[in-house]
Design a protein around this motif. Structure first.
Motif, PDB file in Angstrom:
ATOM      1  N   HIS A 198      24.623 -17.172  31.473  1.00  0.00           N
ATOM      2  CA  HIS A 198      25.874 -17.189  31.179  1.00  0.00           C
ATOM      3  C   HIS A 198      27.310 -18.422  31.051  1.00  0.00           C
ATOM      4  O   HIS A 198      27.574 -18.631  30.344  1.00  0.00           O
ATOM      5  CB  HIS A 198      27.156 -15.963  31.121  1.00  0.00           C
ATOM      6  N   ASN A 199      27.520 -18.350  32.179  1.00  0.00           N
ATOM      7  CA  ASN A 199      28.129 -19.526  32.597  1.00  0.00           C
ATOM      8  C   ASN A 199      27.549 -21.233  32.168  1.00  0.00           C
ATOM      9  O   ASN A 199      27.633 -22.435  31.959  1.00  0.00           O
ATOM     10  CB  ASN A 199      28.113 -19.926  33.982  1.00  0.00           C
ATOM     11  N   LYS A 200      25.899 -21.257  31.854  1.00  0.00           N
ATOM     12  CA  LYS A 200      25.428 -22.639  31.750  1.00  0.00           C
ATOM     13  C   LYS A 200      25.521 -22.240  30.007  1.00  0.00           C
ATOM     14  O   LYS A 200      25.663 -23.665  29.459  1.00  0.00           O
ATOM     15  CB  LYS A 200      24.450 -22.863  31.958  1.00  0.00           C
ATOM     16  N   TYR A 201      25.477 -21.350  29.165  1.00  0.00           N
ATOM     17  CA  TYR A 201      25.330 -21.273  28.277  1.00  0.00           C
ATOM     18  C   TYR A 201      27.369 -20.640  27.343  1.00  0.00           C
ATOM     19  O   TYR A 201      26.302 -19.655  26.907  1.00  0.00           O
ATOM     20  CB  TYR A 201      24.414 -20.588  27.335  1.00  0.00           C
ATOM     21  N   PRO A 202      27.437 -20.957  27.823  1.00  0.00           N
ATOM     22  CA  PRO A 202      29.387 -20.040  27.751  1.00  0.00           C
ATOM     23  C   PRO A 202      29.331 -20.174  25.696  1.00  0.00           C
ATOM     24  O   PRO A 202      29.169 -20.811  25.119  1.00  0.00           O
ATOM     25  CB  PRO A 202      30.416 -20.482  28.200  1.00  0.00           C
ATOM     26  N   GLY A 203      29.217 -19.105  25.207  1.00  0.00           N
ATOM     27  CA  GLY A 203      29.720 -18.467  23.821  1.00  0.00           C
ATOM     28  C   GLY A 203      28.456 -18.420  23.383  1.00  0.00           C
ATOM     29  O   GLY A 203      28.786 -18.402  21.688  1.00  0.00           O
ATOM     30  N   MET A 204      27.013 -19.205  23.755  1.00  0.00           N
ATOM     31  CA  MET A 204      25.561 -19.001  22.773  1.00  0.00           C
ATOM     32  C   MET A 204      25.562 -17.874  22.419  1.00  0.00           C
ATOM     33  O   MET A 204      24.717 -16.953  21.692  1.00  0.00           O
ATOM     34  CB  MET A 204      24.888 -20.428  23.669  1.00  0.00           C
ATOM     35  N   TRP A 205      25.096 -16.989  24.031  1.00  0.00           N
ATOM     36  CA  TRP A 205      24.933 -15.670  24.007  1.00  0.00           C
ATOM     37  C   TRP A 205      25.104 -14.530  23.187  1.00  0.00           C
ATOM     38  O   TRP A 205      26.760 -14.555  23.492  1.00  0.00           O
ATOM     39  CB  TRP A 205      24.230 -14.953  25.233  1.00  0.00           C
ATOM     40  N   ARG A 206      25.029 -13.780  21.900  1.00  0.00           N
ATOM     41  CA  ARG A 206      25.152 -12.743  21.452  1.00  0.00           C
ATOM     42  C   ARG A 206      25.200 -11.230  22.150  1.00  0.00           C
ATOM     43  O   ARG A 206      25.873 -10.147  21.559  1.00  0.00           O
ATOM     44  CB  ARG A 206      24.786 -12.918  20.145  1.00  0.00           C
TER      45      ARG A 206
END
Length: 461
Positions: free
Chosen positions: A224-232
């Motif tokens: 989550h911290n590596k790709y903020p906003g990407m995961w749904r």
């Protein structure tokens, strides 16, 4: 994808016309590598060949030649050999979805195609292989799928030393499966390898962790911290799952209410993120009118009343259902408004539909009544072209028999609301796409040759 479905036969004497069509157009699924003559077989009756390919800067295949073992190149239908110049498999060259939506072969019984969202699509299979994002998008266009909820495969099948043949599916033999944490990174890389304008069609999800590990939340937070906003969404989390449950290496049974999942549920609530859980409702091959494992799901729904809980396959796996399954689902949906039913995989053929292939009347009533909480999905696993279309268009028999409002919600609106619409914690996918620059594809796109049980390398994704 099991061995039985592939036939397991050798190539025979050559390469088929289907293969010729695949090489020339790259838009038709490779049906088989058998018959047709021209490709000499090696000793033992199996044709061996090497592939030589080149790629453009985006990892798309632009050149390919086939070689016969110890005898130089071999052309399709020829013994003296030839090269095949291939059109690059570039996502940008795919027709727009609105154009694909007009395809006449997608018409339902009502005379029109349904625009749908696929709520359940695995980018990779149980070997972590994939046909790639180009094939995924081409198959989506063909089936009128405007958007997809995409996740990897959290488990990888082990090839044990005593097994002479490599497995292709988790049920091919009794060897273990193990958690494959890198699958989430592969989903992220596949999504970032797409051009910005296409990314909003896919809702990337992650769940490559051991659900029996109370440290699992650390993996969730890192991704989550590596790709903020990407995961749904977090999912598909594999809990109770027919034979797969006993194949997991540490042998501790993963359950929906396991303590290792509680901090992950809290994370999902805090971030307004759905969770997709595969959890059997009852035991295998036991039709006694009881649901032994239902209480484990209810534990979660009662503890987290605002958690968007998507129940994969309505709590059904192979050989797992009860005659009155629709009554149980109806009661659960009445009791828990935060519960959503994912109707993909075997629940459709084995439970929802009757012998005639049409949804049973009692299921139509349940779905119409709970039209805000039902979703459809293909549950395609790593291979898309020639497979996804039938796994989506089969739901036309359902959509045609619901009210127009219910059909639009079940086919499109519910999934769009849960996974794609912007929230405080999940910004617009269009905005997120601009945040992450496109990367050069590095993952191998491999097409499964069904009758041969082998994979053909077709590019990068």
């Amino acid at each position: 994808m099991g061995k039985g479905a592939m036939g397991g036969g050798a190539m025979g004497g050559g390469v088929s016309k289907d293969f010729t069509a695949e090489v020339n157009s790259l838009n038709k699924r490779l049906a088989a590598l058998e018959g047709g003559g021209g490709l000499a077989a090696s000793s033992g009756g199996r044709a061996l060949m090497n592939s030589s390919m080149s790629f453009n800067e985006h990892g798309d295949m632009v050149n390919m030649s086939l070689a016969r073992t110890a005898s130089g190149r071999v052309g399709i239908g020829h013994k003296d050999g030839m090269n095949f110049e291939l059109a690059a498999r570039r996502v940008e060259d795919l027709p727009a979805f609105d154009t694909a939506f007009q395809r006449g072969d997608n018409a339902s019984e009502g005379g029109k195609p349904w625009k749908v969202i696929d709520c359940h699509l695995h980018l990779m299979d149980f070997l972590q292989k994939s046909e790639g994002t180009y094939s995924m998008m081409a198959a989506n266009n063909h089936a009128n799928v405007s958007k997809s909820v995409v996740f990897g495969m959290p488990c990888c099948k082990k090839w044990e030393q005593q097994e002479p043949e490599a497995p292709l599916y988790y049920q091919d033999d009794n060897s273990d499966c193990y958690v494959y944490h890198y699958a989430d990174q592969m989903v992220a890389d596949g999504w970032q390898g797409l051009p910005e304008q296409y990314r909003s069609r896919f809702a990337p999800c992650f769940a490559s962790f051991n659900p029996t590990d109370k440290f699992a939340i650390q993996h969730v937070m890192r991704m989550h911290n590596k790709y903020p906003g990407m995961w749904r969404s977090v999912g598909e989390v594999m809990c109770r799952h027919d034979d797969l449950t006993t194949m997991l290496q540490d042998k501790e049974c993963p359950t929906a209410n396991h303590p290792g999942l509680k901090p992950i549920y809290e994370f999902c609530v805090e971030n307004d993120m759905p969770v997709i859980i595969h959890h059997n409702s009852t035991q295998m091959m036991e039709e006694d009118g009881t649901w032994e494992y239902l209480w484990e799901v209810e534990d979660v729904l009662q503890a987290y009343p605002t958690l968007k809980f998507v129940w994969a396959h309505c709590g059904v796996s192979r050989r797992i259902s009860e005659p009155d399954h629709h009554k149980m689902c109806d009661a659960m949906l009445r009791k828990y408004p935060n519960l959503y039913l994912d109707m993909s995989w075997v629940v459709w053929e084995d439970v929802i539909c009757g012998p005639d292939g049409y949804p049973k009347q009692e299921w139509l009533q349940v779905i119409e009544r709970h039209q805000d909480n039902c979703l459809i999905g293909s549950d395609t696993v790593g291979q898309f072209e020639g497979k996804l279309h039938k796994e989506i268009t089969k739901y036309y028999k359902l959509l045609d028999r619901l009210s127009t409002t219910a059909a639009q919600k079940v086919g499109y609106g519910n999934c769009d609301r849960i996974f794609f619409q912007q929230t405080l914690a999940a910004p617009s996918l269009d905005d997120v796409a601009k945040k992450y620059p496109r990367i050069t594809p590095t993952l191998d796109a491999e097409r499964l040759i069904d009758k041969e049980g082998k994979f053909l390398h077709i590019g990068k994704y």
